[in-house]
Every structure is written in structure tokens, then in C-alpha cells.
Write an enzyme that holds these catalytic residues in place. Structure first.
Site, PDB file in Angstrom:
ATOM      1  N   GLU A  84       0.891  -1.167   0.000  1.00 39.48           N
ATOM      2  CA  GLU A  84       0.000   0.000   0.000  1.00 39.48           C
ATOM      3  C   GLU A  84       0.925   1.211   0.000  1.00 39.48           C
ATOM      4  O   GLU A  84       1.426   1.625   1.036  1.00 39.48           O
ATOM      5  CB  GLU A  84      -0.885  -0.065   1.251  1.00 39.48           C
ATOM      6  N   CYS A 122      -1.822   8.961   2.470  1.00 37.90           N
ATOM      7  CA  CYS A 122      -1.581   8.453   1.108  1.00 37.90           C
ATOM      8  C   CYS A 122      -2.794   8.762   0.242  1.00 37.90           C
ATOM      9  O   CYS A 122      -2.691   8.761  -0.981  1.00 37.90           O
ATOM     10  CB  CYS A 122      -1.247   6.971   1.125  1.00 37.90           C
TER      11      CYS A 122
HETATM   12  C1  UN1 Z   1      -2.859   5.985   4.553  1.00 45.67           C
HETATM   13  O1  UN1 Z   1      -2.700   7.192   4.429  1.00 45.67           O
HETATM   14  O2  UN1 Z   1      -1.889   5.195   4.545  1.00 45.67           O
HETATM   15  O3  UN1 Z   1      -8.742   6.691   3.559  1.00 45.67           O
HETATM   16  C2  UN1 Z   1      -4.159   5.338   4.813  1.00 45.67           C
HETATM   17  C3  UN1 Z   1      -8.071   7.305   4.390  1.00 45.67           C
HETATM   18  C4  UN1 Z   1      -7.654   6.589   5.647  1.00 45.67           C
HETATM   19  C5  UN1 Z   1      -6.487   5.694   5.406  1.00 45.67           C
HETATM   20  C6  UN1 Z   1      -5.312   6.311   4.792  1.00 45.67           C
HETATM   21  N1  UN1 Z   1      -8.744   5.799   6.128  1.00 45.67           N
HETATM   22  O4  UN1 Z   1      -7.741   8.459   4.230  1.00 45.67           O
END
Ligand code: UN1
Length: 508
Positions: free
Chosen positions: A261, A295
Site C-alpha cells: 500500500e 496516502c
Molecule cells: C494511509 O494514508 O496510509 O482513507 C491510509 C483514508 C484513511 C487511510 C489512509 N482511512 O484516508
């Protein structure tokens, strides 16, 4: 000492090596943890040496022998108890997340809520690890598949979601019968220790070996050990594309499994038929929430030329209302970046944007003075750019939003897809044709595609992850659990002869 640290049984006082009381303290070098909120040293932790790591893996392997034989619904019951503990400690752990990582307290509490929710999800799942039955082509034969536990799952998590992303992996892995070895980011070791303390107690109460949940502290090195270790059946890694490629190479060399991820470069398309009153808060939250360090953060805004100027003005107005400061104070929208390195990266990106011809319609800056002593607070900014520029093609983990103009929906979708990453995407439109085109096979190429909501803030019930340089992995909800198990196809002959498949005859 801060009350929330006491509640989470973290012996964390500056100075001194203060996690020695925790079973998972290592014998490697000492890591100083600073809060980006106030710049104070929260604690020193000792990272794992290679010997510590090997001992942990052995402990995990022993625990697996026991854990894999426990019926899945009973494993689910233990995960249910973990969820109860996280409910009890929600406030304290949310505060620690906020203090150690710098995200707003609301978001810190939100992360703990994600742990609680994924526990509930996993409890239900523990009775639903379904395999298919198939019709055999042979008489008196039965064919079906079952899902077995994989073994040791290595979890390498990032600083930006120090606990939620671990829980998506760990809770699912545990009901699947796996044991977990978690390496949290070296920037957020304390939240890792806090979770381990909570889990350990539940495991003890259920007379389950603690090796079901293992913690390894440290930076790149233990990450590399995990990735190249054939004893680790699955490596689930969250972080940069560079890190993900290294993990994929190391697991690939030993034909191990990985679930990646990685970075995103997420865009929102704003069409002339968007409801801007809904779109603007979604854009701003997506771009400045977690100080742009998700992310899933919104990095690019692809706006139709007809409404471009209008939207720009609305954004300018919205950004002037942003309050930047101590994230633990409810009135602040934007907290600090994680550390000085992140501030340097933000500043370097600004220089590159200017050099490549970008213009800022909302000015950047680094904040100094009272309340900003840590040096990690920066101004969210917006720049007009072109999609193909190098800097726009890259993920900068900071609250920098790029504005890009388009004329046709086809062009907008091509721009949206025209980056190496493929995590999250969104369109704002009330036009059904536009929305469906965006969601079609000719639409967004991302793992997540939303209509009339932003790019970040996914719910745990869906499978989370993305395509291309985002790595292709899926975690959390839906049927992401299948990655954490091995599928076995079983064919059983209950007849008196041996008919062969494909009608082959073989007579002796
Ligand atoms: C991340 O930034 O690694 O959808 C995960 C989202 C959060 C998860 C982000 N629930 O923004």
C-alpha cells in the site's frame, strides 16, 4: 508525565532509555522520539538488534502452532475483547497518536475508532471465512476448497496512520489464524508500544502466547530483515513507492507474498455540474487534513475551465479560514508535519514548483514563533501547474494542492490517470453520465473512485489499496482477508474405483 502515557503503561520520560520495562524493548541503538507538536523528546526507545529480531520470529512461530488450531470464531472472540480494550482506551490512545504523530485529536480518535471498527468487522468475519464447493466431473467425488492460516505476517506500517493501518492488517490476520510481527515506523514507536501493551493483556487473559502479537522497533534494517525472511509468509507494507519496490524485490526473490500500500497522487475532478458547496469542504479536508500526509490526500484538482475562476476564489476564501496550530486543540484544522525532514521536503517541493513555472494562488510558508517552536508547522498552499511536470507527477507528503484546468471530461480523466500512482480519485458532478463515465472501465484507473466525496477518509468496510505504483494490494474490508490465508483445493473420492480427470484411462 502526561496522563495518557501513564494510562497506556508507557514508561516514557525524557531522558533515559525508558521502554526497558516493555518486553519488546530491543538491544539495538537508542531512538529518540520527538513530538512534532511541541518539539519535546517524549521517550527513548531501544530498537531491535538482529538477535532480538530472530528471537521474536521464533516466538511468533511457536505461537502460530497454537493459534492456528484455535477455531476461527474463538479467535474472533479474542479480537472482540481487543476491541473492547480499545474502546476503553480510545481517548488516551487517540491523544498519543495526536501527540506523537501530529494529526488533529479528532483524527487521532478517528484512528482508534478504525481499530474498534475493524475488530467488529473481524469478529463477524471469523465465522465467514468461506470457501467454495465445486461440482466434480468424476462420480462419487466431492471437491471443495478451504482457507488455512498462512503463518507469520510481517506488518511494516508508516508514521501517518501509526495505528489504524496496523489494525486493518493485524485484526484480519488474527481471525485468519496468522500471527503478526509488527514494525511500526521509527517515527512513531510509542503508539506501537501502547497497542502492544493493550493486546498483550488480552492475550494473557485468554492464555494465548504473546507471540501471536509481536513488536519489532527500528527503521529500515528490521524492515529489510522481515522482507527477506522466508519465515515470514506475508509482508504487508505501507509507505513510499521506493520502500515498496525494495520489499517486492526481497519477497519476490524468495517467492514470498507481499501486500503493498504505497504512494498516491490523488485527484478530484470538478465538473461544471458539481455542487460546489459540497465540493469545497471535501477538497480542503482532502488537501490539508493530516497536513497533507495521507496516502489518500488530495494532491491535484482538475477543474473545468468554466468554473475554474469561481472555484479558485472559493478556495482562497476557505484557506484563509484555516487555523494552524497545536493539533490537540479542537479549534485548529492543521497540525504540524511529522519532522524537520518533512519540512525540508515541503520547502524543496515549493522551489521546484516555482522553477518549473508554477504560480501560487495560495501562498506557502513555514511558521515560527510562539506555538510553532517545533519548527514543523507549515502553511497549506495551492499552486497552478501542469499535470506532466515532474513535481506534479511525484507524491510530496505535505499540504500542497495543484490546480489543473480541463475542457472535456475525456481530457479530465486522462489527466487524472496520467500519473504513475493509482490509489484514490473522485469526481464532483450531479450529472449521471459524467459520474458513470468516471466509474466505468474507461474511467478512473485507481483502486478507489468516489462520486461527490473526496479522496481521503475511506471506511474500513471496503477493500483499501490502489493500482500501478501504489502497489496493487488490498487491505481491510470486503474479501481482502483472502490475502492472509492460503487456499487449498480438496478432492475426495468416496467411491470404489479410481476414475481419472479428463477421462484418462490408466489400467494395470
Ligand atoms: C494511509 O494514508 O496510509 O482513507 C491510509 C483514508 C484513511 C487511510 C489512509 N482511512 O484516508
Amino acid at each position: 508525565m502526561k496522563e495518557f502515557l501513564r494510562e497506556l503503561t508507557i514508561q516514557a520520560d525524557n531522558p533515559g532509555v525508558s521502554t526497558g520495562q516493555n518486553q519488546w524493548a530491543g538491544h539495538g541503538k537508542v531512538l529518540e522520539s520527538y513530538s512534532p507538536v511541541d518539539g519535546h523528546c517524549i521517550a527513548n526507545t531501544q530498537v531491535a538488534s538482529r538477535e532480538d529480531y530472530d528471537a521474536v520470529i521464533r516466538q511468533a512461530q511457536v505461537a502460530f502452532e497454537v493459534w492456528r488450531l484455535k477455531p476461527a470464531p474463538l479467535r474472533g472472540d479474542i479480537v472482540r475483547q481487543m476491541g473492547q480494550q480499545f474502546r476503553q482506551h480510545k481517548q488516551a490512545l487517540g491523544q498519543l497518536v495526536s501527540y506523537e504523530m501530529g494529526k488533529s485529536l479528532q483524527e487521532g480518535l478517528g484512528e482508534v475508532q478504525e481499530i474498534i471498527d475493524i475488530c467488529d468487522f473481524a469478529v463477524g468475519l471469523s465465522r465467514q471465512l468461506y470457501g467454495l464447493t465445486m461440482q466434480s466431473e468424476r462420480p462419487d467425488h466431492r471437491m471443495y476448497e478451504q482457507w488455512h492460516p498462512l503463518g507469520v505476517v510481517g506488518i511494516i506500517s508508516a508514521f501517518n496512520f501509526p495505528v489504524a493501518v496496523w489494525s486493518w492488517n493485524a485484526m484480519i490476520a488474527w481471525v485468519c489464524g496468522d500471527v503478526c510481527v509488527w514494525k511500526p515506523s521509527e517515527k512513531t514507536p510509542l503508539t506501537g508500544i501502547a497497542c502492544q501493551n493493550i493486546i498483550r493483556e488480552v492475550l494473557r487473559n485468554n492464555e494465548v502466547p504473546e507471540g501471536v502479537s509481536c513488536l519489532v522497533l527500528g527503521g529500515r534494517e528490521p524492515g529489510e530483515w522481515i522482507a527477506s525472511d522466508a519465515r515470514v509468509a506475508l509482508v504487508s507494507a505501507t509507505g513510499s513507492t521506493r520502500m515498496g519496490k525494495a520489499v517486492a524485490e526481497a519477497t519476490g526473490r524468495r517467492l514470498g507474498r507481499c501486500l503493498l500500500e504505497l504512494g498516491g497522487n490523488n485527484a478530484i475532478i470538478i465538473t461544471p455540474e458539481a455542487d460546489l458547496a459540497v465540493a469545497v469542504p471535501a477538497i480542503v479536508f482532502g488537501a490539508v487534513g493530516t497536513a497533507g500526509q495521507r496516502c489518500t490526500s488530495t494532491r491535484r484538482l482538475i477543474v473545468h475551465e468554466k468554473i475554474y475562476e469561481d472555484l479558485k476564489q472559493r478556495l482562497q476564501k476557505a484557506y484563509t479560514q484555516l487555523r494552524i496550530g497545536d493539533p490537540m486543540e479542537a479549534t485548529h484544522h492543521v497540525g504540524p508535519l511529522i519532522d524537520q525532514q518533512a519540512v525540508d521536503d515541503y520547502q524543496a517541493a515549493l522551489e521546484t514548483i516555482k522553477a518549473q513555472g508554477g504560480t501560487f494562488v495560495i501562498e506557502p510558508g513555514t511558521l515560527t514563533g510562539s506555538g510553532y517552536e517545533s519548527g514543523c508547522y507549515v502553511r497549506p498552499c495551492v499552486a497552478e501547474v501542469e499535470n506532466h511536470w515532474d513535481i506534479v507527477q511525484r507524491e510530496t507528503f505535505a499540504p500542497i494542492l495543484y490546480l489543473i484546468k480541463y475542457a472535456t471530461l475525456e481530457e479530465a480523466i486522462a489527466l487524472q490517470n496520467g500519473v504513475p500512482q493509482g490509489l484514490s480519485s473522485a469526481i464532483f458532478t450531479l450529472n449521471m453520465r459524467e459520474a458513470e463515465r468516471f466509474l466505468s472501465a474507461a474511467g478512473s484507473d485507481c483502486g478507489i473512485a468516489n462520486v461527490n466525496i473526496g479522496t481521503s477518509g475511506a471506511e474500513i468496510g471496503g477493500a483499501f489499496g490502489g493500482e500501478k505504483e501504489t502497489g496493487g494490494g488490498r487491505e481491510s474490508g470486503s474479501d481482502a482477508w483472502k490475502t492472509y490465508m492460503r487456499r487449498q483445493t480438496n478432492t475426495i473420492n468416496f467411491g470404489h474405483s479410481l476414475p481419472l480427470a479428463q477421462g484418462i484411462t490408466f489400467e494395470l
